[in-house]
Scaffold this active site. Structure first.
Site, PDB file in Angstrom:
ATOM      1  N   GLU A   2       0.805  -1.223   0.000  1.00 47.84           N
ATOM      2  CA  GLU A   2       0.000   0.000   0.000  1.00 47.84           C
ATOM      3  C   GLU A   2       0.837   1.271   0.000  1.00 47.84           C
ATOM      4  OE1 GLU A   2      -0.692  -2.659   1.854  1.00 47.84           O
ATOM      5  OE2 GLU A   2      -2.803  -3.171   1.588  1.00 47.84           O
TER       6      GLU A   2
ATOM      7  N   HIS B 267      -9.434  -3.931  12.023  1.00 45.45           N
ATOM      8  CA  HIS B 267     -10.279  -4.048  10.827  1.00 45.45           C
ATOM      9  C   HIS B 267     -11.636  -3.383  11.037  1.00 45.45           C
ATOM     10  CE1 HIS B 267      -7.323  -6.699   9.113  1.00 45.45           C
ATOM     11  NE2 HIS B 267      -8.100  -7.104   8.140  1.00 45.45           N
TER      12      HIS B 267
HETATM   13  C1  LIG Z   1      -1.850  -4.107   4.752  1.00 42.83           C
HETATM   14  C2  LIG Z   1      -2.940  -5.055   4.410  1.00 42.83           C
HETATM   15  N1  LIG Z   1      -3.435  -5.076   3.150  1.00 42.83           N
HETATM   16  C3  LIG Z   1      -4.412  -5.959   2.836  1.00 42.83           C
HETATM   17  C4  LIG Z   1      -4.910  -6.826   3.741  1.00 42.83           C
HETATM   18  C5  LIG Z   1      -6.017  -7.814   3.368  1.00 42.83           C
HETATM   19  N2  LIG Z   1      -5.494  -9.191   3.415  1.00 42.83           N
HETATM   20  C6  LIG Z   1      -5.596  -9.938   4.517  1.00 42.83           C
HETATM   21  S1  LIG Z   1      -4.823 -11.413   4.374  1.00 42.83           S
HETATM   22  C7  LIG Z   1      -4.354 -11.095   2.802  1.00 42.83           C
HETATM   23  C8  LIG Z   1      -3.553 -12.109   2.036  1.00 42.83           C
HETATM   24  C9  LIG Z   1      -2.283 -12.448   2.728  1.00 42.83           C
HETATM   25  O1  LIG Z   1      -1.603 -13.447   2.050  1.00 42.83           O
HETATM   26  P1  LIG Z   1      -0.292 -14.076   2.686  1.00 42.83           P
HETATM   27  O2  LIG Z   1       0.515 -13.005   3.313  1.00 42.83           O
HETATM   28  O3  LIG Z   1       0.356 -14.918   1.649  1.00 42.83           O
HETATM   29  O4  LIG Z   1      -0.832 -14.970   3.884  1.00 42.83           O
HETATM   30  P2  LIG Z   1      -1.917 -16.140   3.816  1.00 42.83           P
HETATM   31  O5  LIG Z   1      -3.262 -15.488   3.916  1.00 42.83           O
HETATM   32  O6  LIG Z   1      -1.742 -16.856   2.540  1.00 42.83           O
HETATM   33  O7  LIG Z   1      -1.628 -16.964   5.008  1.00 42.83           O
HETATM   34  C10 LIG Z   1      -4.812  -9.839   2.412  1.00 42.83           C
HETATM   35  C11 LIG Z   1      -4.601  -9.253   1.083  1.00 42.83           C
HETATM   36  C12 LIG Z   1      -4.398  -6.743   5.049  1.00 42.83           C
HETATM   37  N3  LIG Z   1      -4.873  -7.532   6.034  1.00 42.83           N
HETATM   38  N4  LIG Z   1      -3.423  -5.883   5.344  1.00 42.83           N
END
Ligand SMILES: Cc1ncc(C[n+]2csc(CCOP(=O)(O)OP(=O)(O)O)c2C)c(N)n1
Lengths: 341, 316
Positions: free
Chosen positions: A73, A142
């Site tokens: 971001e 959130h």
């Molecule tokens: C800064 C931020 N941007 C977007 C999100 C929304 N979001 C939550 S989990 C996620 C995916 C994360 O993927 P990864 O880091 O690979 O972990 P996984 O969910 O696969 O365990 C997103 C985009 C967030 N929580 N925080």
């Protein structure tokens, strides 16, 4: 310029027009702006996902101008700013306003400052849209509402539409605007419907709307709080002058002051943190400028000064409701100063 | 370092420990998925079915003093680190007996006794916290290692590079564990990362890339990495390739990937290994499964019996 082809200050629909949800009003503003102006594009994490940011970006007529991004971001805000400084009109989209905090450096040090730093010789036609969500135990990271904090930063316009009509007209105005705009959409409003003209139109940024007329008490409430306050007025047929500022900044203080001069009482309902926030600002400004008109101390109804809890009973107690707004209104109308913060 | 060979000389006790923790995580997750549609848990759930080996193989080598910092996908790693099941369940049920007293919800778990100083739902940020723990140890706060536990998509955030760089510059006792399930939310890694995660990390510290569905491989690599970090050899990076069988959030299966139990299930693979090497009998495996079911029953009963937090006690 294509943007001169449609009028500002579009009158509110009288009723009987086409109804649209808040979500689809947002979508239509983006879609029509993209059709009107090939410089408009959208960028954001999961902006190009099939669910299209809770439906607000699905089936746009220019999908090639909708770009997904990694979870980056802060850099992406800089990328959007750079694009805005290079001839485009980006709409940076976030699924939750909490994620803006990761981009504070870019938003506050760069986006907000870029015009003032160079004596406004540059235009920064950048819109940062973010959805406000809460409930279902989403917890402290959130569930925030951050319009007050961003409004404190010079150089940012902050818009918080509460109706589908405002959402479309103000988003179009934001995209048309040559300065940075933060556009906060409450997820709980997404399914609300209302009359929305089919053609593209803009509403003035910095002009409040009356949602309910009365003479006993002025209530100022943005976003979801405005809709809840309206419900409270209608439930009890209260003598309340309800003002939805629609834009937190610039703030339409004239409308608020004129109302307080009539009613002598003020309640600000703000679904945001209390300390040095939007509600505090309105109370301070009214106290400074209409002190003589006040017959009771201005009151605030906000979130408590602590992070959001997760468990159901805690959530239900943390967030104000139409019922609690109604109580605060009745107390003020009855002449008893209510301590609500 | 490259792929490490699983240590087939593992002791029965150790193998049983790994199996027990993985089963605890799996069966708990399955129970959550089953109960979730009834709305008894008013909080989002990020399950880790299929990914159990990563946290389990890692935590086998962590002590209670070692500090593990998690993101949003918390349940499995927290249980692996030692969070008592009933405290997890009570938190998911929003009860005052939960590990965060009902204030945190599913994404914010705490257990100070077992080295869980908190978890964060904003992707990326908690990577830095593990480095902070390493720095604290370096500055004399105690004998422990800091562990930053995150997904593949968190490597897109600037804080990832900044944290690795600082840890490497100061040779801090930190373990970076990337649980690479190949997806952000719905975005596959090919769409969110132009970089090779291990390639980036290897410019700054020793790395190991492991089949994260093979708990013996994780156990082996984690053991070496933890002892190097403990022994003053600076930060270590573990990259564990795994699969997320469920949707990003919620109780449903993910339709973006194919799961082959023989190939992908860490529990199946360990049980097969243990049975074929005579460490367990089918009877013992069945007993273990049902013992864990009873543990889960008891934890749920505990959660259901527990009081909800009193809003009047919520301080501003
Ligand atoms: C800064 C931020 N941007 C977007 C999100 C929304 N979001 C939550 S989990 C996620 C995916 C994360 O993927 P990864 O880091 O690979 O972990 P996984 O969910 O696969 O365990 C997103 C985009 C967030 N929580 N925080």
């Amino acid at each position: 310029m294509p943007w001169s082809r449609f009028d500002c200050d579009y009158a509110a629909p009288a009723g009987g027009e086409r109804e649209l949800t808040y979500c689809h009003a947002v979508r239509e503003a983006i879609d029509q702006a993209m059709q009107l102006d090939s410089r408009v594009f959208a960028i954001g994490l999961d902006a190009d996902d099939k669910f299209g940011v809770f439906g607000s970006m699905s089936d746009l007529s220019h999908p090639e101008r909708v770009l997904g991004t990694p979870i980056s971001e802060n850099a992406m805000t800089g990328v959007a700013l750079g694009a805005a400084l290079s001839g485009l009109r980006p709409i940076h989209v976030h699924l939750r306003n909490d994620f803006l905090l990761v981009a504070m450096d870019q938003i506050v040090n760069y986006v907000a400052k870029w015009q003032d730093m160079f004596d406004r010789q540059v235009q920064v036609p950048l819109v940062i849209r973010s959805v406000i969500g809460r409930g279902w135990g989403c917890g402290a990271q959130h569930s925030q509402t951050l319009h007050g904090m961003f409004a404190q930063i010079p150089g940012l316009k902050v818009i918080t539409p509460s109706t589908p009509y405002d959402a479309k007209g103000l988003l179009a105005a934001a995209i048309k605007n040559d300065s940075p705009v933060l556009f906060f959409e409450h997820r709980w409003l997404y399914k609300n419907t209302g009359a929305v003209p089919e053609e593209i139109y803009t509403l003035p940024i910095g002009k409040a709307a009356h949602l309910h007329r009365g003479n006993g008490l002025t209530v100022v409430a943005p976003s979801l709080a405005a809709i809840h306050a309206l419900k409270a007025c209608e439930n009890d047929d209260l003598d309340v002058d309800l003002i939805d500022p629609r834009t937190i900044k610039p703030l339409d203080l004239d409308t608020i002051l004129a109302s307080v001069r009539r009613t002598g009482r003020l309640l600000v309902v703000d679904y945001d943190f209390p300390f040095a926030g939007f509600a505090a600002e309105v109370c301070a400004a009214v106290t400074e400028q209409a002190f003589d008109a006040l017959v009771a101390p201005p009151q605030r109804l906000t979130f408590p000064d602590r992070g959001m809890p997760a468990a159901g009973p805690l959530e239900r107690s943390y967030y104000p409701t139409p019922e609690r707004i109604g109580e605060a209104m009745r107390e003020l109308l009855a002449g008893q100063p209510a301590v609500t913060v | 370092m490259t792929d490490s060979q699983p240590n087939s000389t593992i002791r029965r006790d150790d193998a049983l420990w790994l199996l027990r923790r993985m089963r605890l995580i799996r069966q708990t997750s399955e129970r959550i998925a089953k109960l979730y549609p009834t709305d008894v848990m008013e909080t989002p759930v990020h399950l880790c079915i299929g990914q159990e080996a990563v946290a389990t193989g890692l935590c086998h080598h962590l002590r209670d003093e070692d500090k593990l910092f998690l993101g949003h996908r918390t349940h499995g790693p927290a249980l692996a680190k030692g969070l008592p099941l009933e405290k997890l369940m009570a938190e998911l049920y929003g009860r005052s007996t939960g590990c965060s007293h009902g204030y945190g919800g599913s994404m914010h778990l705490l257990d100070l006794e077992h080295g869980l100083p908190g978890s964060s739902a904003i992707v990326g940020g908690s990577i830095a916290l593990g480095v902070g723990a390493g720095l604290a140890a370096e500055l004399g706060a105690g004998h422990f290692v800091g562990v930053s536990y995150f997904g593949d998509a968190a490597t897109n955030a600037g804080v990832f590079y900044e944290s690795l760089n600082f840890a490497a510059l100061r040779a801090l006792p930190v373990l970076f564990v990337c649980e690479d399930n190949g997806f952000s939310n719905v975005m596959p890694k090919s769409e969110h990362s132009a970089h090779d995660i291990v390639g980036v990390a290897s410019q700054m510290m020793p790395t190991a890339s492991i089949d994260g569905t093979d708990v013996l491989a994780v156990n082996d690599a984690a053991g070496r990495a933890v002892s190097r970090a403990r022994g003053g050899q600076g930060p270590q990076f573990l990259h564990c390739r795994t699969k997320r069988w469920m949707k990003h959030q919620g109780p449903e299966r993910c339709d973006l990937i194919e799961v082959d139990i023989e190939r992908d299930c860490p529990i199946h693979k360990l049980e097969r290994f243990m049975a074929s090497s005579g460490m367990v009998t089918p009877r013992e495996l069945a007993d273990l499964r049902s013992a864990i079911e009873s543990e889960i029953d008891a934890a749920i009963e505990f959660a259901e019996r527990s009081p909800r937090p009193d809003p009047n006690l919520m301080e501003a």
